[in-house]
Every structure is written in structure tokens, then in C-alpha cells.
Design an enzyme around this catalytic site. Sequence first.
Site, PDB file in Angstrom:
ATOM      1  N   VAL A 217      21.629  -9.215  26.335  1.00 39.69           N
ATOM      2  CA  VAL A 217      22.196  -9.585  25.414  1.00 39.69           C
ATOM      3  C   VAL A 217      22.574  -7.939  25.097  1.00 39.69           C
ATOM      4  O   VAL A 217      23.787  -7.076  24.693  1.00 39.69           O
ATOM      5  CB  VAL A 217      22.280  -9.542  24.158  1.00 39.69           C
ATOM      6  CG1 VAL A 217      23.146  -9.390  23.072  1.00 39.69           C
ATOM      7  CG2 VAL A 217      22.218 -10.889  23.739  1.00 39.69           C
TER       8      VAL A 217
ATOM      9  N   LYS B  73      18.596 -21.000  13.390  1.00 37.25           N
ATOM     10  CA  LYS B  73      19.735 -21.662  12.708  1.00 37.25           C
ATOM     11  C   LYS B  73      20.673 -21.397  11.398  1.00 37.25           C
ATOM     12  O   LYS B  73      21.258 -21.691  11.066  1.00 37.25           O
ATOM     13  CB  LYS B  73      20.956 -21.605  14.120  1.00 37.25           C
ATOM     14  CG  LYS B  73      21.015 -20.496  15.480  1.00 37.25           C
ATOM     15  CD  LYS B  73      20.911 -21.344  16.465  1.00 37.25           C
ATOM     16  CE  LYS B  73      21.116 -20.421  17.832  1.00 37.25           C
ATOM     17  NZ  LYS B  73      21.210 -21.286  18.784  1.00 37.25           N
TER      18      LYS B  73
END
Lengths: 428, 428
Positions: free
Chosen positions: A14, A205
Site C-alpha cells: 500500500v 471491518k
Amino acid sequence: MKPVKVGLLGLGTVGTGVVRILQGFQEDLSSQVGSPIEISRVAVKNSEKTRSIDIAREVLTTDPWEVIRDPEVDVIVEVMGGVGITKDYILEALERGKHIVTANKDLMALHGTEILAKAQEKQCDVFYEASVAGGIPIIRTLIEGFSSDRIVKIMGIVNGTTNYILTKMSQEGASYDDVLQEAQALGYAEADPTSDVEGLDAARKMAILGTLGFRTNVELTDVSVSGISGVTRQDIQFAKRLGYEIKLLGIAECHNEEFSISVQPTLIRASHPLASVSGVFNAVYVFGEAVGETMFYGAGAGEMPTATSVVADLVAVIKNLKLGVNGLKQIVPYKQKKLKSDEQVFYKNFLLLHVDDKAGVLARITQVFAEYEVSLDSVLQQANPANPDAEIIIVTHNASKASMDKVLRRFEEMDVIRRVKSHYRVEG
Amino acid sequence: MKPVKVGLLGLGTVGTGVVRILQGFQEDLSSQVGSPIEISRVAVKNSEKTRSIDIAREVLTTDPWEVIRDPEVDVIVEVMGGVGITKDYILEALERGKHIVTANKDLMALHGTEILAKAQEKQCDVFYEASVAGGIPIIRTLIEGFSSDRIVKIMGIVNGTTNYILTKMSQEGASYDDVLQEAQALGYAEADPTSDVEGLDAARKMAILGTLGFRTNVELTDVSVSGISGVTRQDIQFAKRLGYEIKLLGIAECHNEEFSISVQPTLIRASHPLASVSGVFNAVYVFGEAVGETMFYGAGAGEMPTATSVVADLVAVIKNLKLGVNGLKQIVPYKQKKLKSDEQVFYKNFLLLHVDDKAGVLARITQVFAEYEVSLDSVLQQANPANPDAEIIIVTHNASKASMDKVLRRFEEMDVIRRVKSHYRVEG
């Protein structure tokens, strides 16, 4: 115009994407925020490593504290992962008045409350769009797009690894073990896949989405979790025959300010928008009291999609910086937390039972359901040439989790039931 | 805490939804913005009308200027529609320092530049999430969620009426005229359906999305438009046989800062996420250079979904009001406008030709394609018992719009081609 200085913690997948976007789209970004954005300091594990991006050697350091303590740095972008020392880095950065952009779902699910409290104290921004569903801007959508609504239900395919495995099993009739190995070879699954396949990643999440959607403090321990490692080809075939796909779904529901939240393999009707979300893609289905059905679809992971979310957050921080309003739009859960008990959580169930192939068994089984007031939608009994037992497939109507648990406990005690082979939630 | 005062222009379907949300969710809303939100003045056509909501008679007026000139009103919510006098109302409201939330796509597509310039001059907010795709927060997504990306392609099913008609034609094999009548009876289509079925409504929405996505000033006159009134059952059947659905798609593309934008019936591959968007639902597919494929799905119209977007904008205005930053986050298109010429726009084409049923015709037709360097993906010739002519179905590879126009002009001159029965763009 004086550049805004960004300190980057981590230069893995990332982090590399973040650098790529900041370098490649610099003109577009500075047109939007009104000044250049400069990566002035980067903490890496190994500063000697050859990299696919062009980054000046002198901005690299192997000591994250150097980045955090650099007085020049305005914003910390945390893409190193972890929850131990990483939390200390973030808290210290906030203490020093630096704004935070993070892609770290573990950190936010476990320590979000503490981090956001510190941010509020220090009037700093903490944004974490990339922590859930990669490139899909679902966090902004829940905070801003649906600020006007009451969210009733969130169903998410928020783990690409498991969705890849289940898609392959469904489309190619492959076994769980074979597809998992293939996913590992392709880099879609880790060497130790536990966190993905057992639903822990999805649970983190969902805790984040639940907190934002229901505006109450949903914690990781509130999420009841089961994974996909027990899902068989046969389960998927039975599901298809009934008109369903099996997906690992995070499901959060809220009625009268009482919520339930879980992650489990779920039969979802083939016509539901989530059923056709395949491969490593993610999607979040949101049902609002006013807006009704909505769904948000995109790449859930990967260098560039995740970096898109990170840099969008960075743009938001910098816009706030220019306006002098960092930390002032913090969303703090304002509702009292009320988690539903098992008596209050209702859903349909799919059961596959292996039973003695003799008369009266079905009658005894249906009697148990009746006793706990679980009514049945469909029952299918069949012989399986590969199996000396008979197979019974049952789909219930909505039943409380508590009642179903009682039914299942009774089944354990019944001699005629050899095995509760599969038990899944049913949606759509 | 002093309430924020809202003046409402229009109390039709969307206006009623706005009142319903502000009344029903008041506690949630005031928890978020820090003060109550009060509808202090409402302009209506008929103040005597019986309404399904409870609203004090004394706040109603039949004169919109009364709402605009009320010094107490902080924010104007415009849900009356229209572009003539409505534009004057909005400009005067901005002149008086009032912020604007509007659901008016016509106004924003035709006069957005002028209105946003006035807003910037007066440091006022103008938000218009509800103007495109009802309850789907697509405008926020393009402005904020993808601020970090370069949008390459936007494909939208942004008109529910035409999607309802095409879905019914596809699923039930019904004719265009029959479904249109049914849609009118159900209130999904207007008595004069021109704006919907001829693609004008979709074109306005696409101009708004193109401007935001490409950060340049996309005007309504840039959109090339064709509608669905010529789509037949036969077209849909042929499309299905080839693995496609026919949808009215708005398509905006941008490469090297040059864009094209259009609305037309399009064959979209059945496996594409847009192909399964059915009925009155809307969806916007966004492909970003970094984020890749994404899609946003939900109700495109209706009282409560549209009102959700209006009130979310209102919440955003009020948050800005509290922070003193209204009008400071305005997104102004900053890129030079470069519209592609027909030579630069490439796509695949589907053609259905009625031709003389004799030898050599196909050779002559394919010769014309070759002459203009349009290569063919597939060709199917068949006799139709109901038709003395032969039917030829052709799908091209990517070809420039200019080349295809030349091919079509040549076809007009050829005796052996009785008719170019259908010509559609192909995607996915």
C-alpha cells in the site's frame, strides 16, 4: 506555495501505491488542495531494498520514531500494519499534533475509541477509509452520504480472500483445500490464512462499519464469527439447487437502536446484488430506513485501490488543514450501546443433517423444531449413494438464534441424527 | 441551542420526503450537527391542499420570494424544479448569503457554472447530491472518495423510467409501447415521456457527473444523445443471443485529458455489473486509473431515497456553518476543456441490417467496412420467415465514430441494403 509534508510509516504494497499516486498525480492533487504534497520522511524495514518506485534514499529511515518526531511532518500516513507498537506511534504522533491517515483495520477495530479520543483532544484528524473494503469509499458514504438516514442493515463481502475461494468453489466445483492452495500460490491468501478464512479480518471491518452505521460503539467482541473452512462443495451444490450462493457475509442489523453483528458463511439468494460479487472483489450492501437498498462495489485490496482511499483521506486532511478545521468534524458514536441477545436475533437457517435411514426419523426431527417454535420453509430428504445415511436438508423460516441453538443441542442428543453436517444463515 | 432555519421551495414528492426525514429523524440529525433543524418557511403551489405530513399552516406561502427574502432563513432547499424563475430564486438567495441544497439536475446541468460562481463570490455552499441518481451518494464519491484518482470512464444507468421499460422488455418480451403505457399507469413514466425516453434527463445527469469526474466544464451540449424509443423486442432478443443486455447508458470517457460523453441504448455484456441493474434502480460504474472498477447502486428516484440525499447535503451545509467554512470547499473545474472529435471516439457497434436476399450482398457489405478500416468481431446472416429480406447482424471491433458514420452513409446509398434496422454501441 509551501508544500504539505507527509511522513509515511511503511513502504510495502500500500505504501508503494501511495508514493506512486503522490508522484504520478501530483498536479491533480495540488490543484485540489492548493499546495504540493511532499513525502518528506519514510519509515521502512530495510532501507537497502530495491524498490519499484523512485524514492530518494535520504528520506528513508528504519526508525519510525524519526518520522513521528520530525517537526516538519504535518500528516502521518500509517500503512505498516500491526496493533502493538503501531498504536504507540499513532498516539505519540497525535500527541505532537500530527494528523493521521491509516489503512489499519486491526488498529481501528481494536483501539479506534482510544485513538479517536486522543485525536479529539488534540484537534487532529484521523481518517481510515482504506481500512475497510480497499478502494470503495464506504466509510465516507456511511458518515456523510447517509448522515440523514437510519441504517437498518449492512451486509458486506469485505474479505477478498474468502470471496475468491468461495467463487472458485462455486464456479469450478473445486474443493476448499485445492482453491486455498491456489489462492496462496497467487498471493490472494497468506501462508497462514487463519485470519481471513476464519472470518477474523471480516469481523474487524464489520465492527468499524457497525460503529459508523449505527453511531454506537460496536466492539470487535460484539461480533460473533465463524469462517469458511468447513464449507464443502456439497454445501455449495445444495445451496445452488435451492437458488442461493454461499458467501462469507458480515451482517450488522439495527432495530429500535438495538443491534446484532456477525460474520458467517451465508446462503444469499442468487438474485441479490451481493450474490454476483465474485473473485477478490468486495461489496457492501446498505439498507437505510429512508434510502432503501444500496450497494457499493469495488476492489477490496491491492496496491492501487487501497492507495486511492489513503490518498483521498490525505486530500481531506490537507483541505481541512487549509481551512483550519482539522479534528472538528470527528464523528463520535453518540448512541447508547445495546447489543441484542440471542433471543432477539432472527434469521433463516439452512441445515444439512446426516441421519439414520429408517422410518420415523423425519417426524422426530420436525417434532423438535415444533417444540421450539421454529417453523420450516422447506424440507428435502434424499438418499446419497456415497453415504449409508440419509441426508435431510432443511431451510427454516426466521427463527431466533436462541431457539436454533436449543434445537441443535437437542439434535446432538438424538441417536438417529448421526451428524449436523452443515448449518448456515440464509439471507435475501 | 439556536435552531438552524431552513426555507423549503416546493412541497411535492421530494419536499414531502425532506419534511418527513427532518421530523422523523430530528434527534439523530441534531446529535450530528449540534442544533435542531427547523423548517421555518415553505413555498407551495397550493396552501389549501391536504397533505400526508403534518406541517403548520402558517409556515406555508405561495410566494417563493417570501422564503428567499426571509432574513431568518439560513439554508434554502430547492425541490420545486424548473430552470427559469427557479434560477432567479437561487441566485437571489445566494446574493443574500443563503446556502443552497438542490435536487434540480436541469438547473445544475444548464446553469451550474453560473450558480457555483455566484456561490463562490458569496462564500456560500451549493450542494446537489440528489440531482443525480437519487439516493446514491455518487457526487460526494466523485468529489471526495476519488479526489486521489484520475477517472477514466463513467457509465451510468441514471434514468429509472427507461431502465424499467428496458428491463420489462427484456424479462417479459413485451413491446416498447405496451411497457411505456404500463409505466405511465404506475407513475414511473410521465404523460409526456420525451425527456426520459429520448435520453435528455440522462444527458443532464451525465453532464454533471462528467464535470465532477473529469474536473473540467462538461456542458449539456457536449453530450451526444439518443433515446430508447426505437429499441425493439427483436433487438433485445438478438442482444441476449450474443450475451448482452440493452441498457440506456450514459458513457463518459477521458484519456489524456480529452473526453467524450454520450447517452444511448447500449449492448452491455451480461456479466458486467451494470447488466443486472433492473427496474427503476440506478447504478453508476466508475473506472479509475488507480482504483479500477467500482459501482454504486441504489434507488434513483422516489420520495425517501431522494430526500435522503437532500438532507445529507443539508447536514453538510450545517456542519460547515458551525465551522464557518461554507463555500470554501467549492470544487471548481480546473482543467482546460478538450472534447474529443468523432475521429477520436472509439467503440464497438452492433448493427442489424435488412438486405436483399441474394448472392454477393454480404461480400459487398464487408467490403465497405474494410474500406473504412472497421474490423468485424462477428457476422451472422439469417433468413427471417416473417421478412422477405435477409437479416444480417454485425458486431464490430472498436471503430471510430467518424468511420462508422461513413460506413452508415455508404449503406444508405447501397440498393442491396433495404434498411439499417438497428445500430447500437456495445460495451463490456
